[in-house]
Design a protein around this motif. Sequence first.
Motif, mmCIF file in Angstrom:
data_model
loop_
_atom_site.group_PDB
_atom_site.id
_atom_site.type_symbol
_atom_site.label_atom_id
_atom_site.label_comp_id
_atom_site.label_asym_id
_atom_site.label_seq_id
_atom_site.Cartn_x
_atom_site.Cartn_y
_atom_site.Cartn_z
ATOM 1 N N THR A 1 0.841 -1.285 0.035
ATOM 2 C CA THR A 1 -0.302 0.258 0.157
ATOM 3 C C THR A 1 0.928 1.207 -0.047
ATOM 4 O OG1 THR A 1 -0.283 -0.121 2.172
ATOM 5 C CG2 THR A 1 -2.267 -0.778 0.526
ATOM 6 N N SER A 2 2.018 1.530 0.542
ATOM 7 C CA SER A 2 2.761 2.541 0.220
ATOM 8 C C SER A 2 3.632 2.434 -1.121
ATOM 9 C CB SER A 2 4.044 2.206 1.624
ATOM 10 O OG SER A 2 3.852 2.260 2.723
ATOM 11 N N PHE B 1 0.528 4.737 -2.120
ATOM 12 C CA PHE B 1 0.878 5.966 -2.070
ATOM 13 C C PHE B 1 2.029 6.733 -2.750
ATOM 14 C CE2 PHE B 1 1.853 8.614 0.766
ATOM 15 C CZ PHE B 1 0.428 9.736 0.837
ATOM 16 N N LEU C 1 -3.379 6.056 -9.336
ATOM 17 C CA LEU C 1 -3.905 4.833 -8.321
ATOM 18 C C LEU C 1 -4.368 4.016 -8.918
ATOM 19 C CD1 LEU C 1 -4.306 4.390 -5.588
ATOM 20 C CD2 LEU C 1 -6.759 5.196 -6.005
ATOM 21 N N VAL D 1 -6.645 10.510 4.263
ATOM 22 C CA VAL D 1 -5.328 10.426 4.452
ATOM 23 C C VAL D 1 -4.576 11.036 5.362
ATOM 24 C CG1 VAL D 1 -2.738 9.953 3.503
ATOM 25 C CG2 VAL D 1 -3.774 8.490 2.834
ATOM 26 N N LEU E 1 -1.673 2.468 6.651
ATOM 27 C CA LEU E 1 -2.492 2.705 5.202
ATOM 28 C C LEU E 1 -3.487 2.096 4.440
ATOM 29 C CD1 LEU E 1 0.369 3.707 2.851
ATOM 30 C CD2 LEU E 1 -1.861 5.746 3.654
#
Lengths: 210, 210, 210
Positions: free
Chosen positions: A124-125, A128, A163, C46, C73
């Motif tokens: 997920t990072s 991001f 995304l 976030v 996250l």
Amino acid sequence: MDVLAVEVLRIPMAVDLAAIVIGALTGGLLAAREGFAVSGVLLLAVSGGLGGGLIRDVLLDVPVVALTNPVYLPTVGITAMVTFFFSGWLSRTTGLLVGLDALTLGFFTVIGAQKAQLAGLPVTSVVFIGVATAVGGAVIRDVLLAQRADIVQPGPYNAVAALIGASLLAVLAGPLELPLLPVAAVVIALTAGLRLVSVLRGWSAPVAID
Amino acid sequence: MDVLAVEVLRIPMAVDLAAIVIGALTGGLLAAREGFAVSGVLLLAVSGGLGGGLIRDVLLDVPVVALTNPVYLPTVGITAMVTFFFSGWLSRTTGLLVGLDALTLGFFTVIGAQKAQLAGLPVTSVVFIGVATAVGGAVIRDVLLAQRADIVQPGPYNAVAALIGASLLAVLAGPLELPLLPVAAVVIALTAGLRLVSVLRGWSAPVAID
Amino acid sequence: MDVLAVEVLRIPMAVDLAAIVIGALTGGLLAAREGFAVSGVLLLAVSGGLGGGLIRDVLLDVPVVALTNPVYLPTVGITAMVTFFFSGWLSRTTGLLVGLDALTLGFFTVIGAQKAQLAGLPVTSVVFIGVATAVGGAVIRDVLLAQRADIVQPGPYNAVAALIGASLLAVLAGPLELPLLPVAAVVIALTAGLRLVSVLRGWSAPVAID
């Protein structure tokens, strides 16, 4: 660090520079059209070309490539000067810029996600950081202009395209361990394609359901 | 790190603190005039006095001096309280503040550019960090007030003065290897002078040519 | 680093996650109510849930926990999706959210101040980091929405409550060396209480005296 440097170079320098030039160009053009001072044109060119990478490196707690690389800032400076003097002529090439801008979104997504992956961050990072690199420049620009960040508003896919692209890369080149180069090519094409089609067709990112 | 600490101390502590106090004063005064809460006065004093250095240290990926130095934050806090209680009286000294503000721009430019130089960054990055240190506080202030960053708009030299000063320092104290102290003095005088004259004469940074 | 990890874990993971979920919830709800795109809901979730910690870690020049922790996250992402689909229903629980929000302010203040203390920073920097962690998410949100940062304006205690709480913690758990757990409990209760009472009673942070 040596391994990291080698890995990041997998994306050829020329491609990297091209993405930075296009980012700087779109930032500088916007500033010129808004009647900004020369410092404003420079600032928006810097944030368009290097802002995403800058946010990425600060978040990753690594040296900021935009500063350590001796070529990036001069490239952006020259691009800003070109925009400064030829903004009228450049503005008439809008169609070309929309295409190049979409391509840049794809490249920044891949460059960011890959760097996060090499830093050993969780999936997920990686997503991001990929998105932050892709849209960070535009966010800095909007903040400096005191206008609502483009990416929070309904409108053509931008963060959403990044995304989707970053998620695909994080999975394919992450747990599935597919080779990076073909994955990168597919992700860039997909991200740029989503962005381009959403601009041309007037697609809009979905809003909250009440 | 020891070398770095010693080198940065070449600029006497008193001068450094004076620049921070003046930056905090102008930030706090603006907040007081706008009728902000005590937290707003504190925040704008912090960003005016320490914001530029904070951006500089984050970009250089080094410990943030504004936090590690035990004197800086208390100094800004006391300055903010002074502004909070005596804003009316201080506001009537505008002429003095314009002069001090110009001097601060010069000092912050030199302190920032020098630190980047000691970090071994290329010339353009030295210039960039010098400018970011000089105008960073004002940018943070504008962003928090949700007003267009001063430095993107036509108006008296600000970023432009810092840009000229930082470029001069980067070349003279960089490749030309002239001794730092006289170079710093010249750059501070030039930057402050450009800023001051442009305010007094109503000079405006040039805008893009269409 | 091992010591640091152990010390930070003194605040149980579940509490930490709860604070992040509530922060993300209030951020996402605001975005949903303003009719933002899905990317905007994600972004505000976030910044509400992880923004304060992100600013804290960047300022402390340590790895950003929001990125290195594999749970944070995804948690925020799921919370954002919940807000996205159930914003209407959630909005009717405003009373509950005000209470949870006040509690979050207390937790973030303590988590931030404690981390700064473990990094060996001076007392005023501990206070600064505590406040920045507590209100950082809200500042990022306001900046992205291009609205004046809440904390500079007169209104219910927010930064002021965090400032009082962080100062208390910095002194009690710092020079006075009282045990951390009871101090943390008192500070959380005090900060949350100040926030809650100021909202309910319409207290306003004091403005500058002319």
